[in-house]
Design a protein around this motif. Sequence first.
Motif, PDB file in Angstrom:
ATOM      1  N   ALA A 104       0.835  -1.208   0.000  1.00 26.05           N
ATOM      2  CA  ALA A 104       0.000   0.000   0.000  1.00 26.05           C
ATOM      3  C   ALA A 104       0.870   1.258   0.000  1.00 26.05           C
ATOM      4  O   ALA A 104       0.557   2.241  -0.688  1.00 26.05           O
ATOM      5  CB  ALA A 104      -0.924   0.000   1.216  1.00 26.05           C
ATOM      6  N   LEU A 128       0.506   3.918  -3.106  1.00 25.88           N
ATOM      7  CA  LEU A 128       0.121   5.317  -2.895  1.00 25.88           C
ATOM      8  C   LEU A 128       1.244   6.268  -3.283  1.00 25.88           C
ATOM      9  O   LEU A 128       1.009   7.318  -3.893  1.00 25.88           O
ATOM     10  CB  LEU A 128      -0.281   5.525  -1.436  1.00 25.88           C
ATOM     11  CG  LEU A 128      -1.572   4.829  -1.001  1.00 25.88           C
ATOM     12  CD1 LEU A 128      -1.748   4.915   0.510  1.00 25.88           C
ATOM     13  CD2 LEU A 128      -2.776   5.456  -1.701  1.00 25.88           C
ATOM     14  N   LEU A 176      -4.767  -2.548  -5.652  1.00 24.26           N
ATOM     15  CA  LEU A 176      -4.963  -1.357  -4.824  1.00 24.26           C
ATOM     16  C   LEU A 176      -5.009  -0.099  -5.687  1.00 24.26           C
ATOM     17  O   LEU A 176      -5.877   0.762  -5.521  1.00 24.26           O
ATOM     18  CB  LEU A 176      -3.835  -1.244  -3.793  1.00 24.26           C
ATOM     19  CG  LEU A 176      -3.816  -2.274  -2.667  1.00 24.26           C
ATOM     20  CD1 LEU A 176      -2.510  -2.173  -1.877  1.00 24.26           C
ATOM     21  CD2 LEU A 176      -5.010  -2.068  -1.733  1.00 24.26           C
ATOM     22  N   GLN A 177      -4.069   0.014  -6.624  1.00 23.88           N
ATOM     23  CA  GLN A 177      -4.005   1.216  -7.454  1.00 23.88           C
ATOM     24  C   GLN A 177      -5.206   1.332  -8.381  1.00 23.88           C
ATOM     25  O   GLN A 177      -5.725   2.438  -8.591  1.00 23.88           O
ATOM     26  CB  GLN A 177      -2.694   1.207  -8.252  1.00 23.88           C
ATOM     27  CG  GLN A 177      -1.466   1.406  -7.372  1.00 23.88           C
ATOM     28  CD  GLN A 177      -0.170   1.181  -8.126  1.00 23.88           C
ATOM     29  OE1 GLN A 177      -0.079   0.289  -8.962  1.00 23.88           O
ATOM     30  NE2 GLN A 177       0.832   1.985  -7.821  1.00 23.88           N
ATOM     31  N   ILE A 199      -8.172   2.547  -6.323  1.00 23.61           N
ATOM     32  CA  ILE A 199      -8.043   3.967  -5.960  1.00 23.61           C
ATOM     33  C   ILE A 199      -8.344   4.857  -7.161  1.00 23.61           C
ATOM     34  O   ILE A 199      -9.110   5.830  -7.065  1.00 23.61           O
ATOM     35  CB  ILE A 199      -6.627   4.251  -5.426  1.00 23.61           C
ATOM     36  CG1 ILE A 199      -6.432   3.569  -4.063  1.00 23.61           C
ATOM     37  CG2 ILE A 199      -6.380   5.755  -5.304  1.00 23.61           C
ATOM     38  CD1 ILE A 199      -5.000   3.568  -3.585  1.00 23.61           C
ATOM     39  N   MET A 200      -7.756   4.527  -8.316  1.00 24.49           N
ATOM     40  CA  MET A 200      -7.948   5.369  -9.497  1.00 24.49           C
ATOM     41  C   MET A 200      -9.387   5.311 -10.010  1.00 24.49           C
ATOM     42  O   MET A 200      -9.951   6.335 -10.426  1.00 24.49           O
ATOM     43  CB  MET A 200      -6.983   4.936 -10.602  1.00 24.49           C
ATOM     44  CG  MET A 200      -5.518   5.223 -10.290  1.00 24.49           C
ATOM     45  SD  MET A 200      -5.165   6.960  -9.916  1.00 24.49           S
ATOM     46  CE  MET A 200      -5.614   7.775 -11.454  1.00 24.49           C
ATOM     47  N   ALA A 230     -12.079   4.747  -8.191  1.00 22.92           N
ATOM     48  CA  ALA A 230     -12.910   5.510  -7.251  1.00 22.92           C
ATOM     49  C   ALA A 230     -12.735   7.014  -7.473  1.00 22.92           C
ATOM     50  O   ALA A 230     -13.719   7.776  -7.468  1.00 22.92           O
ATOM     51  CB  ALA A 230     -12.534   5.138  -5.818  1.00 22.92           C
ATOM     52  N   TRP A 231     -11.508   7.444  -7.681  1.00 26.07           N
ATOM     53  CA  TRP A 231     -11.242   8.866  -7.896  1.00 26.07           C
ATOM     54  C   TRP A 231     -11.923   9.363  -9.178  1.00 26.07           C
ATOM     55  O   TRP A 231     -12.582  10.407  -9.173  1.00 26.07           O
ATOM     56  CB  TRP A 231      -9.742   9.105  -7.966  1.00 26.07           C
ATOM     57  CG  TRP A 231      -9.375  10.543  -8.255  1.00 26.07           C
ATOM     58  CD1 TRP A 231      -9.117  11.090  -9.472  1.00 26.07           C
ATOM     59  CD2 TRP A 231      -9.276  11.603  -7.302  1.00 26.07           C
ATOM     60  NE1 TRP A 231      -8.841  12.433  -9.351  1.00 26.07           N
ATOM     61  CE2 TRP A 231      -8.934  12.778  -8.032  1.00 26.07           C
ATOM     62  CE3 TRP A 231      -9.431  11.681  -5.925  1.00 26.07           C
ATOM     63  CZ2 TRP A 231      -8.741  14.006  -7.403  1.00 26.07           C
ATOM     64  CZ3 TRP A 231      -9.238  12.919  -5.298  1.00 26.07           C
ATOM     65  CH2 TRP A 231      -8.898  14.050  -6.029  1.00 26.07           C
TER      66      TRP A 231
END
Length: 291
Positions: free
Chosen positions: A70, A74, A192-193, A196-197, A199-200
Motif C-alpha cells: 500500500a 500510494l 490497490l491502485q 483507488i484510481m 474511485a477517484w
Amino acid sequence: MIWVAATLIAATAQTARNAAQAGLTREVGTLGATAVRFVFGFPFAALALVAASAWVPLPTPGLQVIGWAALGALAQIAATAFMLMTMRDKGFGVATALMKTEPVTLALVGALVLAEPLGPARLAAIGLATLGVVLASGASWGRAGWGAVGTGILSGALFGLSALGFRGALLALPDGGHVVRAITVLTITLGLQAAIMLAWLALRDRAALRAIAAQWRISVGAGALGAFASLFWFIGFALTPAANVRTLALVEVVMAQVLSGRVFRQSVRPVQLIGMALILAGVGWLLAVAA
C-alpha cells in the motif's frame, strides 16, 4: 546476475508502455492515461498469479506485506501527479532530470529503513550516474524556478519511496521464489491502485472513465505492457536493493538520447555527451561493486 537482465527488460517494456500512454493522453486526459496502466494492468497480473498457482504454491501475504504494498502503491500515484505537475510547468527535460534523482533517495532510505548495505563506493557510483542524468537531460536550468525544482525532486523521492515499499513487500513474504513473489506483490499493488484510481475518476472525472472505455483496445495494450514491465521491475527488487535496479535503469536515458539523434536527427551538445559518459561510468562502477 538475473536482476541485471530483469531491469533491462523492464526498462525496454516501460519505454513501449510510455509511448502507448502518450498516445492515450490526447484522448482520455492525463489522469485517464495514468489510470490505464493500473486498471488494465491488474487483470494481466491476476491472470499471471492464477497461472503461477497451477505450478507452485503461492505465498500467503500478511498485514506487513499489504502495508508495504500500500505504501508503494500510494507513493507511486502521488509521484506520478508531481511528475505531471513538473512537466506542465517546466517541461520534459527538467522533470526527467529531477525525477532521476530517485536512486540517491533509494540508497539513503533503504540503508536506514531496510538496513541495506550502502558503502562509499556504491553511493559514489549512484551519485555519479545521477549527475550524468542531470547533464544528459539538456534541461535549461536557468529557467527552472524553485517551485518546479521542488516538485520534481519530490516526485523523484516519492518514486524512490514506492520502489522501497515494493521491495519491503517482497522481502516480507514468508516464502516462494523471486518470480512468484514478484507476481504476488504485483497483483496486490495493481489491485490497490486500480481501485483507488477508479474511485477517484468515478467521483471527480466520469468523462475520463467514458473515454477510457471508448479507447479500450489501446488501453488493453498499454495495460499489458505496464504489467509486463512492472513484473520485471519487481523481480529485480526481489533480488537486489532497489537503488541498484533504478541506477542500472538510468541507461534508458542514454538509449533515448541515441535514439533521438539517429531517428529524429536531434543534435546532442557536448555537455550531454559528458552526462551520458558519466551515466555509463556510474552504472559500470555499480555493477562492479554489486558483483
